[in-house]
Design a protein around this motif. Structure first.
Motif, short mmCIF file in Angstrom:
data_model
loop_
_atom_site.label_atom_id
_atom_site.label_comp_id
_atom_site.label_asym_id
_atom_site.label_seq_id
_atom_site.Cartn_x
_atom_site.Cartn_y
_atom_site.Cartn_z
N VAL A 46 3.78 -1.56 12.20
CA VAL A 46 2.36 -1.74 12.54
C VAL A 46 2.09 -1.25 13.96
O VAL A 46 1.07 -0.61 14.22
CB VAL A 46 1.95 -3.22 12.38
N THR A 47 3.02 -1.53 14.86
CA THR A 47 2.85 -1.10 16.25
C THR A 47 2.84 0.42 16.37
O THR A 47 2.16 0.97 17.23
CB THR A 47 3.98 -1.69 17.11
N TYR A 49 1.93 2.46 13.81
CA TYR A 49 0.83 2.97 12.98
C TYR A 49 -0.50 2.98 13.73
O TYR A 49 -1.27 3.92 13.62
CB TYR A 49 0.72 2.13 11.71
#
Length: 66
Positions: free
Chosen positions: A45-46, A48
């Motif tokens: 997530v970081t 993306y």
């Protein structure tokens, strides 16, 4: 790669943390798996979020701005 490098640290630090853990073994495979999967998801997530923001920028406009 970080998980492979950090795996020996789990066993070393597991002995030190044995007194802090209640009801869970420091080398409990399901607990270690959940922690590893959680770290991988946070990492994905970081990575993306900035990539998604960078894809919205038009390259020609960025070159004209500089």
């Amino acid at each position: 790669m970080g998980l492979l490098i950090g795996a020996p640290g789990i066993y070393i630090s597991g002995r030190l943390m044995r007194g802090l853990l209640v009801g869970v073994s420091p080398l409990d495979p399901p607990t270690l798996l959940v922690a590893a999967v959680g770290l991988v998801l946070v990492t994905m997530v970081t990575c993306y979020m900035p990539a998604r923001r960078a894809l919205r920028i038009e390259p020609a406009q960025l070159l004209r701005h500089e």
